[in-house]
Design a protein around this motif. Structure first.
Motif, PDB file in Angstrom:
ATOM      1  N   GLY A 113     -54.240 -17.212  21.826  1.00 32.67           N
ATOM      2  CA  GLY A 113     -53.858 -16.499  23.034  1.00 32.67           C
ATOM      3  C   GLY A 113     -54.952 -15.535  23.448  1.00 32.67           C
ATOM      4  N   GLU A 114     -54.576 -14.463  24.083  1.00 33.33           N
ATOM      5  CA  GLU A 114     -55.554 -13.521  24.622  1.00 33.33           C
ATOM      6  C   GLU A 114     -56.376 -12.897  23.506  1.00 33.33           C
ATOM      7  N   LEU A 115     -57.687 -12.933  23.677  1.00 31.66           N
ATOM      8  CA  LEU A 115     -58.632 -12.496  22.659  1.00 31.66           C
ATOM      9  C   LEU A 115     -59.749 -11.731  23.350  1.00 31.66           C
ATOM     10  N   ASP A 116     -60.096 -10.558  22.823  1.00 33.65           N
ATOM     11  CA  ASP A 116     -61.223  -9.819  23.395  1.00 33.65           C
ATOM     12  C   ASP A 116     -62.517 -10.550  23.058  1.00 33.65           C
ATOM     13  N   VAL A 117     -63.283 -10.870  24.096  1.00 35.42           N
ATOM     14  CA  VAL A 117     -64.504 -11.665  23.957  1.00 35.42           C
ATOM     15  C   VAL A 117     -65.677 -10.871  24.516  1.00 35.42           C
ATOM     16  N   ILE A 118     -66.601 -10.485  23.644  1.00 38.92           N
ATOM     17  CA  ILE A 118     -67.808  -9.788  24.099  1.00 38.92           C
ATOM     18  C   ILE A 118     -68.689 -10.791  24.830  1.00 38.92           C
ATOM     19  N   VAL A 119     -69.038 -10.485  26.084  1.00 36.28           N
ATOM     20  CA  VAL A 119     -69.875 -11.411  26.843  1.00 36.28           C
ATOM     21  C   VAL A 119     -71.265 -10.857  27.128  1.00 36.28           C
ATOM     22  N   ASP A 120     -71.434  -9.543  27.043  1.00 35.04           N
ATOM     23  CA  ASP A 120     -72.774  -8.948  27.072  1.00 35.04           C
ATOM     24  C   ASP A 120     -72.664  -7.501  26.603  1.00 35.04           C
ATOM     25  N   ALA A 121     -73.744  -6.749  26.699  1.00 37.33           N
ATOM     26  CA  ALA A 121     -73.779  -5.400  26.129  1.00 37.33           C
ATOM     27  C   ALA A 121     -72.781  -4.453  26.767  1.00 37.33           C
ATOM     28  N   GLU A 122     -72.369  -4.728  28.007  1.00 41.90           N
ATOM     29  CA  GLU A 122     -71.488  -3.809  28.733  1.00 41.90           C
ATOM     30  C   GLU A 122     -70.183  -4.452  29.192  1.00 41.90           C
ATOM     31  N   SER A 123     -69.892  -5.657  28.735  1.00 39.25           N
ATOM     32  CA  SER A 123     -68.737  -6.381  29.265  1.00 39.25           C
ATOM     33  C   SER A 123     -67.952  -7.065  28.154  1.00 39.25           C
ATOM     34  N   VAL A 124     -66.626  -6.952  28.262  1.00 39.96           N
ATOM     35  CA  VAL A 124     -65.702  -7.617  27.337  1.00 39.96           C
ATOM     36  C   VAL A 124     -64.607  -8.252  28.181  1.00 39.96           C
ATOM     37  N   TYR A 125     -64.473  -9.574  28.094  1.00 34.35           N
ATOM     38  CA  TYR A 125     -63.433 -10.281  28.832  1.00 34.35           C
ATOM     39  C   TYR A 125     -62.271 -10.596  27.889  1.00 34.35           C
ATOM     40  N   ARG A 126     -61.127 -10.957  28.488  1.00 35.17           N
ATOM     41  CA  ARG A 126     -59.960 -11.340  27.695  1.00 35.17           C
ATOM     42  C   ARG A 126     -59.348 -12.591  28.321  1.00 35.17           C
ATOM     43  N   PRO A 127     -59.866 -13.781  27.991  1.00 38.80           N
ATOM     44  CA  PRO A 127     -59.346 -15.016  28.577  1.00 38.80           C
ATOM     45  C   PRO A 127     -57.887 -15.244  28.203  1.00 38.80           C
ATOM     46  N   ASP A 128     -57.196 -16.010  29.051  1.00 38.84           N
ATOM     47  CA  ASP A 128     -55.788 -16.308  28.802  1.00 38.84           C
ATOM     48  C   ASP A 128     -55.607 -17.231  27.613  1.00 38.84           C
ATOM     49  N   ILE A 129     -56.560 -18.131  27.394  1.00 36.33           N
ATOM     50  CA  ILE A 129     -56.508 -19.068  26.264  1.00 36.33           C
ATOM     51  C   ILE A 129     -57.926 -19.249  25.735  1.00 36.33           C
ATOM     52  N   CYS A 130     -58.045 -19.332  24.425  1.00 38.48           N
ATOM     53  CA  CYS A 130     -59.315 -19.678  23.776  1.00 38.48           C
ATOM     54  C   CYS A 130     -59.062 -20.855  22.837  1.00 38.48           C
ATOM     55  N   VAL A 131     -59.991 -21.788  22.797  1.00 40.78           N
ATOM     56  CA  VAL A 131     -59.924 -22.897  21.843  1.00 40.78           C
ATOM     57  C   VAL A 131     -61.173 -22.840  20.968  1.00 40.78           C
ATOM     58  N   ARG A 132     -60.949 -22.769  19.668  1.00 40.21           N
ATOM     59  CA  ARG A 132     -62.067 -22.704  18.718  1.00 40.21           C
ATOM     60  C   ARG A 132     -61.861 -23.751  17.639  1.00 40.21           C
ATOM     61  N   PRO A 133     -62.853 -24.588  17.370  1.00 43.94           N
ATOM     62  CA  PRO A 133     -62.700 -25.575  16.294  1.00 43.94           C
ATOM     63  C   PRO A 133     -62.706 -24.904  14.931  1.00 43.94           C
ATOM     64  N   LYS A 134     -61.988 -25.494  14.014  1.00 44.44           N
ATOM     65  CA  LYS A 134     -62.043 -25.003  12.642  1.00 44.44           C
ATOM     66  C   LYS A 134     -63.448 -25.243  12.083  1.00 44.44           C
ATOM     67  N   ASN A 135     -63.878 -24.355  11.217  1.00 47.38           N
ATOM     68  CA  ASN A 135     -65.143 -24.492  10.483  1.00 47.38           C
ATOM     69  C   ASN A 135     -66.369 -24.363  11.380  1.00 47.38           C
ATOM     70  N   ARG A 136     -66.235 -23.710  12.527  1.00 47.29           N
ATOM     71  CA  ARG A 136     -67.437 -23.403  13.298  1.00 47.29           C
ATOM     72  C   ARG A 136     -68.270 -22.409  12.483  1.00 47.29           C
ATOM     73  N   HIS A 137     -69.590 -22.542  12.528  1.00 49.02           N
ATOM     74  CA  HIS A 137     -70.459 -21.715  11.702  1.00 49.02           C
ATOM     75  C   HIS A 137     -70.214 -20.229  11.939  1.00 49.02           C
ATOM     76  N   GLN A 138     -70.206 -19.476  10.843  1.00 52.64           N
ATOM     77  CA  GLN A 138     -69.998 -18.036  10.941  1.00 52.64           C
ATOM     78  C   GLN A 138     -71.262 -17.380  11.487  1.00 52.64           C
ATOM     79  N   PRO A 139     -71.165 -16.583  12.564  1.00 55.29           N
ATOM     80  CA  PRO A 139     -72.357 -15.993  13.168  1.00 55.29           C
ATOM     81  C   PRO A 139     -72.745 -14.691  12.471  1.00 55.29           C
ATOM     82  N   PRO A 140     -73.973 -14.211  12.689  1.00 62.60           N
ATOM     83  CA  PRO A 140     -74.289 -12.839  12.271  1.00 62.60           C
ATOM     84  C   PRO A 140     -73.418 -11.867  13.053  1.00 62.60           C
ATOM     85  N   SER A 141     -73.184 -10.687  12.500  1.00 62.67           N
ATOM     86  CA  SER A 141     -72.241  -9.742  13.106  1.00 62.67           C
ATOM     87  C   SER A 141     -72.612  -9.383  14.537  1.00 62.67           C
ATOM     88  N   THR A 142     -73.903  -9.381  14.850  1.00 64.45           N
ATOM     89  CA  THR A 142     -74.348  -9.025  16.207  1.00 64.45           C
ATOM     90  C   THR A 142     -74.008 -10.096  17.234  1.00 64.45           C
TER      91      THR A 142
END
Length: 297
Positions: free
Chosen positions: A105-134
């Motif tokens: 469902g709704e998830l805070d998504v950082i899209v750049d240094a000054e912007s955070v969106y909250r899409p109505d739906i997000c789809v993420r595959p299992k086992n997607r590579h873990q990113p660096p924290s940044t």
């Protein structure tokens, strides 16, 4: 900033967002310029991304949808029945695609240094590579979804379209953006509906590759002119553009194909999904199901 002053600021934002509800409810929905270019309600300016995310993590009880855009907190949507029903129908459709996917469902998504969106739906595959924290989707440290969905009821067509640029910024690894615009019912009880699909691997990612009108009436002239300014007129299809009525399931013209290769981006053993058991080349959204949900709300 002290904890007390931060709490006071968060309380002020919550109160102002609550007041924005009445301003959004007071909008007189007409299918003219307002449905194309309606402005969002600015709650505060010069807000840091870190402070905004702390506000979101405090789980304030707020009945409007809001996001951080270039340092400004903006309210843009009332999640009333039309919005909630289309969101729920899409969630159900996507939840049945594959057990290899997580539909959120709704998830805070950082899209750049000054912007955070909250899409109505997000789809993420299992086992997607873990990113660096940044390069994580937010403070959770998790990877980005590969598909995001926005449903616009009070939100304008222009606002929905402009989200594509930051969803595909260098900060994110989002591959697909789907926007669905809901238009108000007309005096004769007909209505227009619009779906736009954007892909990161398109030559111009901020131009939709699919634009389909699928309501019971054509788009208003204002919306048609706006779309023709961002995309070639012949690329728009469906109701009012030479298409057959969207009046039943499985009509080929009203199927939106979502490329599996992009959905499973950055997942070992699933990229290039040909031949992977249980994963088709495309997942499908039947727009009639959205129209039916809108009719029978």
């Amino acid at each position: 900033m002290s904890l007390l002053s931060r709490n006071e600021l968060f309380s002020k934002w919550s109160s102002t967002l609550g007041s924005a509800r009445y301003r959004l409810l007071a909008i007189r929905r007409q299918e003219g310029f307002e449905e194309v270019k309606r402005k969002r309600i600015i709650i505060d300016k010069e807000v840091s991304r870190i402070l905004y995310l702390k506000f979101c993590e405090s789980e304030p009880r707020i009945s409007v949808k809001y996001r951080l855009i270039e340092g400004k907190i903006e309210a843009y949507e009332m999640p009333l029945d039309p919005h909630a029903l289309i969101q729920g129908e899409l969630f159900h459709i996507m939840g049945n695609w594959s057990n290899r996917l997580r539909v959120l469902g709704e998830l805070d998504v950082i899209v750049d240094a000054e912007s955070v969106y909250r899409p109505d739906i997000c789809v993420r595959p299992k086992n997607r590579h873990q990113p660096p924290s940044t390069l994580a989707v937010n403070s959770s440290g998790n990877p980005y979804p590969t598909l995001v969905v926005e449903v616009g009821d009070t939100e304008s067509l222009n606002s929905l379209h402009n989200l594509a640029e930051k969803y595909f910024s260098q900060q994110t690894t989002i591959q697909i953006y789907l926007a669905v615009k809901l238009y108000p019912r007309r005096q004769d009880n007909t209505f227009a509906l619009l779906a736009m699909l954007y892909l990161r691997n398109n030559q111009n990612p901020t131009t939709p590759v699919v634009v389909k009108s699928f309501g019971t009436a054509p788009l208003s002239r204002s919306s048609q002119i706006y779309l023709q300014n961002i995309i070639q007129a012949e690329a728009i299809s469906g109701v009012g553009f030479g298409g057959v009525p969207c009046d039943g399931t499985n009509i080929a013209e009203y199927q939106i194909a979502i490329p599996s290769e992009l959905i499973f981006n950055d997942v070992d053993g699933v990229d290039g999904v040909d031949g992977v058991q249980g994963v088709p080349n495309n997942f499908t959204i039947d727009l009639w199901r959205l129209k039916d949900a809108y009719i029978n709300m």
